[in-house]
Design a protein around this motif. Structure first.
Motif: not given
Length: 214
Positions: A2, A4, A21
């Motif tokens: 992931k 961000k 994850e």
């Protein structure tokens, strides 16, 4: 995996958290300011930060580094040619005269070709001097993702007129490394929006000038 993105500080610097994850191990890339923003996200997601990676030493990319290191007790990484700039407030502070200068001693200095790993995430270090002597890009192995710091943006390149900048080094980095990236690669720069290399080859005027395509 992931990813961000955060936009922090007065200069609206991009910072990134990249994490696995399953293990929740995470890297923080260029935490330029607002440490509470990162802490809130990390704690909300129950992440386990294992390293701060700095693409270069300029203040707008390092401002939250010491607070995050203190909070999570993780190492700081930077290219060996930017260690002096990171430790010298008069140099790393040159881009932002309205903020308090800081000195940071990294835990590990990097060179071209190094890898940094967290569970299944492997970051490959690409030395791309020009904006600073030790500027780097970080390619995520087996993904079409490259973090480019202030080397290359979607529509232009990083400045070479600041402390440690070198126009010829920037041109060499573009010609010898960045120009070889496939169109499907997506760059995540230190400022502005992400873009594919296909987009860069169409819209980035400074890139095109160096490559003699205009």
């Amino acid at each position: 995996m992931k990813l961000k993105r955060f936009i922090v500080g007065m200069i609206e610097t991009n910072a990134y958290i990249l994490y696995d994850e399953n293990s929740l191990e995470a890297f923080i890339i260029d935490p330029g300011d607002e440490p509470k923003t990162f802490i809130q996200y990390i704690d909300k997601k129950y992440l386990k930060p294992i390293g701060i990676i700095l693409t270069h030493y300029h203040y707008d990319h390092i401002g939250a580094t010491l607070s995050l290191k203190k909070k999570y007790n993780m190492p700081i990484y930077i290219h060996k040619k930017d260690v002096a700039g990171l430790k010298n407030p008069s140099i790393n502070h040159s881009i932002s005269s309205c903020r308090e200068a800081i000195s940071i001693t990294p835990d590990r200095s990097l060179i071209d070709g190094d890898t940094i790993e967290a569970s299944w995430i492997v970051l490959e270090v690409i030395h791309t001097p020009g904006h600073t002597p030790g500027g780097i890009c970080l390619k995520v192995r087996n993904e079409h993702i490259i973090f480019t710091g202030d080397t290359i943006f979607n529509i232009d390149l990083g400045r070479t007129d600041l402390e440690g900048g070198n126009e010829n080094a920037m041109k060499n980095a573009i010609r010898n490394k960045i120009s070889k990236w496939d169109d499907c690669m997506t760059i995540y720069p230190g400022h502005g929006d992400a873009a594919s290399m296909e987009y860069v080859r169409k819209k980035n005027i400074e890139f095109l000038d160096i490559m003699g395509k205009r």
